[in-house]
Design a protein around this motif. Structure first.
Motif, PDB file in Angstrom:
ATOM      1  N   ALA A 434     -99.080  40.645  75.786  1.00  0.00           N
ATOM      2  CA  ALA A 434    -100.407  40.180  76.206  1.00  0.00           C
ATOM      3  C   ALA A 434    -100.608  38.708  75.874  1.00  0.00           C
ATOM      4  O   ALA A 434    -101.250  37.970  76.633  1.00  0.00           O
ATOM      5  N   SER A 435    -100.058  38.266  74.756  1.00  0.00           N
ATOM      6  CA  SER A 435    -100.250  36.874  74.347  1.00  0.00           C
ATOM      7  C   SER A 435     -99.500  35.901  75.244  1.00  0.00           C
ATOM      8  O   SER A 435     -99.886  34.729  75.356  1.00  0.00           O
ATOM      9  N   TYR A 436     -98.411  36.363  75.881  1.00  0.00           N
ATOM     10  CA  TYR A 436     -97.643  35.482  76.760  1.00  0.00           C
ATOM     11  C   TYR A 436     -98.076  35.573  78.224  1.00  0.00           C
ATOM     12  O   TYR A 436     -97.635  34.772  79.043  1.00  0.00           O
ATOM     13  N   GLU A 441    -103.712  38.037  84.455  1.00  0.00           N
ATOM     14  CA  GLU A 441    -102.741  39.124  84.527  1.00  0.00           C
ATOM     15  C   GLU A 441    -103.130  40.278  83.604  1.00  0.00           C
ATOM     16  O   GLU A 441    -103.073  41.450  83.989  1.00  0.00           O
ATOM     17  N   VAL A 442    -103.549  39.949  82.385  1.00  0.00           N
ATOM     18  CA  VAL A 442    -103.960  40.987  81.438  1.00  0.00           C
ATOM     19  C   VAL A 442    -105.175  41.746  81.958  1.00  0.00           C
ATOM     20  O   VAL A 442    -105.246  42.978  81.871  1.00  0.00           O
ATOM     21  N   GLU A 443    -106.141  41.022  82.526  1.00  0.00           N
ATOM     22  CA  GLU A 443    -107.345  41.685  83.027  1.00  0.00           C
ATOM     23  C   GLU A 443    -107.043  42.568  84.232  1.00  0.00           C
ATOM     24  O   GLU A 443    -107.640  43.651  84.385  1.00  0.00           O
ATOM     25  N   LEU A 444    -106.106  42.161  85.083  1.00  0.00           N
ATOM     26  CA  LEU A 444    -105.710  43.027  86.184  1.00  0.00           C
ATOM     27  C   LEU A 444    -105.110  44.329  85.667  1.00  0.00           C
ATOM     28  O   LEU A 444    -105.397  45.420  86.179  1.00  0.00           O
ATOM     29  N   VAL A 463     -98.449  49.496  75.698  1.00  0.00           N
ATOM     30  CA  VAL A 463     -98.436  48.553  76.830  1.00  0.00           C
ATOM     31  C   VAL A 463     -99.554  47.507  76.733  1.00  0.00           C
ATOM     32  O   VAL A 463     -99.290  46.304  76.823  1.00  0.00           O
ATOM     33  N   LEU A 464    -100.799  47.941  76.555  1.00  0.00           N
ATOM     34  CA  LEU A 464    -101.937  47.023  76.482  1.00  0.00           C
ATOM     35  C   LEU A 464    -102.598  47.129  75.114  1.00  0.00           C
ATOM     36  O   LEU A 464    -102.785  48.231  74.585  1.00  0.00           O
TER      37      LEU A 464
END
Length: 466
Positions: A434-436, A441-444, A463-464
């Motif tokens: 998530a940090s990279y 992308e994370v919000e999708l 995963v998240l």
């Protein structure tokens, strides 16, 4: 716990495990780095029982952790420490539902072992090309859920390239029947792709329609002694040129990795008379005998260009197996040696040599005496960049692990690579991934998760980030 009584009624008391000795094998991953507790371990017999169990857990608000062969390396199938989650194991879903050599498809349940799929395909003169070191124990459900790669990605692609259809139990217990053996289906979103690589966070894969391919009974295999990783990269287009579409494998093993294998695994031996910086395992596979002459021509060309120092060509199936054992035994040999920090990264192929040259000195500066074990799939840019502890000092590796991982991952990100190539994120890489990634992308990804699993009951914490 009322839920356990309901589950016993649905699955049978023998398949709802609660005794400590019975559940223990399901509470840690292959590496031993992740250990949890669980309210119960469930072993349903078929899709209907999976759906019933998931539905009952959803009604009770209890989280479900799906588990296949439990050969993962990132903690993806391990429950947390709360003792409130249930582990749902798919090892009883072992039916091969159909094999169709005309359509080149095989339909299997999630608990079918990968080696069984290979054997079923071979029995009708076909090939299922996914090949992993754990193929004797890993299962189709896990292969789909982690988008497994292995040694033949160069030619055949990842698991998502081999899946035509899926059957999935959704977080509320409904079943999506997408077991369609179609090569063409342009009727909207390709829903199966949501579940491939999702590690059970969006639903539980219970069956899959997989592609079979023409068999490749003729194999030409060689282990090459190489002067550098640069040479390994430079050899890839040459090997393709000589092999055409028959190049199926181009693997890298560095000197440290080979030494660990020969020191720790019975009957493993170095086939060369002197040490070399690194080694390449190449294999051509086809239906005709010319694969051997094509490999010979490629090796001759490589020697003339100064890219190959020496080579050992397998002259029999047993010799081929010996060469493959030197590549496939690395992970096991590292485990024998003690603590290991594993990284599974992918980079643009042209950046591989520069990456290895940069990261090695930085890791050794951070942990003097560390043993760099670098091996993987040159043909698709995937390196297993592992760090074994200094001899006899596992504690030093554990203390330095966060700093070492940051060195490895920062260099990957700087080159536009990925910190997870084929092992998945699980719990191990969840936060780092998530940090990279970008915020978009994370919000999708979160949007998809909320849409399919709004209560967060399907393999939470994987995963998240929560």
């Amino acid at each position: 716990m009322a839920l356990l009584d309901d589950l016993r009624a649905l699955l049978g008391a023998d398949h709802v495990l609660t005794e400590a000795a019975d559940v223990a094998p399901y509470l840690s991953d292959w590496t031993g780095a992740f250990v949890g507790t669980a309210a119960a371990v469930l072993r349903p017999a078929d899709t209907a029982q999976v759906a019933a169990a998931v539905g009952a857990c959803a009604a009770a608000g209890v989280a479900v952790v799906p588990q296949g062969g439990n050969t993962g390396l990132a903690g993806g199938g391990v429950p947390d420490a709360s003792g409130e989650q249930v582990v749902l194991v798919l090892d009883r879903l072992r039916r091969v539902r159909s094999v169709d050599p005309v359509a080149d498809t095989i339909t299997v349940e999630a608990g079918v072992v990968l080696a069984t799929v290979q054997e079923q395909a071979a029995a009708v003169g076909r090939l299922f090309p996914l090949s992993l070191g754990s193929e004797g124990s890993c299962t189709v459900g896990g292969n789909v859920s982690t988008n497994a790669g292995g040694t033949a990605v160069l030619r055949y692609g990842m698991m998502r390239d081999l899946v035509l259809g899926l059957e999935v139990v959704l977080p509320d217990g409904r079943v999506w029947d997408g077991l369609r053996p179609l090569r063409k289906d342009n009727t909207g979103y390709d829903l199966k792709q949501l579940f491939i690589g999702a590690e059970g966070t969006l639903g539980i894969v219970t069956a899959a329609v997989l592609r079979m391919l023409p068999d490749t009974p003729r194999r030409a295999t060689a282990l090459l002694a190489l002067p550098s990783v640069d040479a390994a990269v430079a050899l890839l287009p040459l090997l393709r040129e000589h092999g055409g579409g028959e190049l199926s494998t181009w693997e890298l093993v560095d000197r440290q990795a080979l030494e660990l294998v020969t020191a720790n695994l019975p009957e493993a031996r170095d086939p060369f008379g002197e040490p070399h910086p690194c080694y390449g395992l190449v294999e051509y596979a086809g239906s005709a005998d010319h694969v051997a002459s094509r490999l010979e021509e490629a090796l001759t060309d490589g020697v003339e260009r100064g890219l190959v120092v020496d080579a050992v060509v397998a002259g029999s199936p047993s010799q081929r197996a010996e060469l493959w054992a030197l590549r496939e035994g690395v992970s096991e040999a590292q485990k024998v040696e003690g603590a290991t920090l594993k990284h599974d990264v992918t980079l643009p192929i042209t950046d591989l040599a520069g990456y290895v040259a940069e990261v090695g000195p930085r890791v050794l500066d951070a942990l003097p005496g560390a043993r760099l074990v670098v091996y993987g799939h040159i043909g698709d840019g995937n390196l297993h960049y592992n760090v074994s502890a200094p001899v006899g000092d596992d504690d030093a590796l554990r203390a330095a692990a966060p700093a070492l991982t940051r060195i490895v991952y920062d260099a990957v990100a700087a080159r536009g690579g990925s910190i997870s190539a084929e092992h998945g994120l699980g719990a191990l890489k969840r936060d780092a991934a998530a940090s990279y990634k970008s915020d978009v992308e994370v919000e999708l990804m979160r949007t998809v998760k909320r849409a399919l699993d709004p209560r967060g009951l399907m393999n939470p914490g994987k995963v998240l980030p929560d």
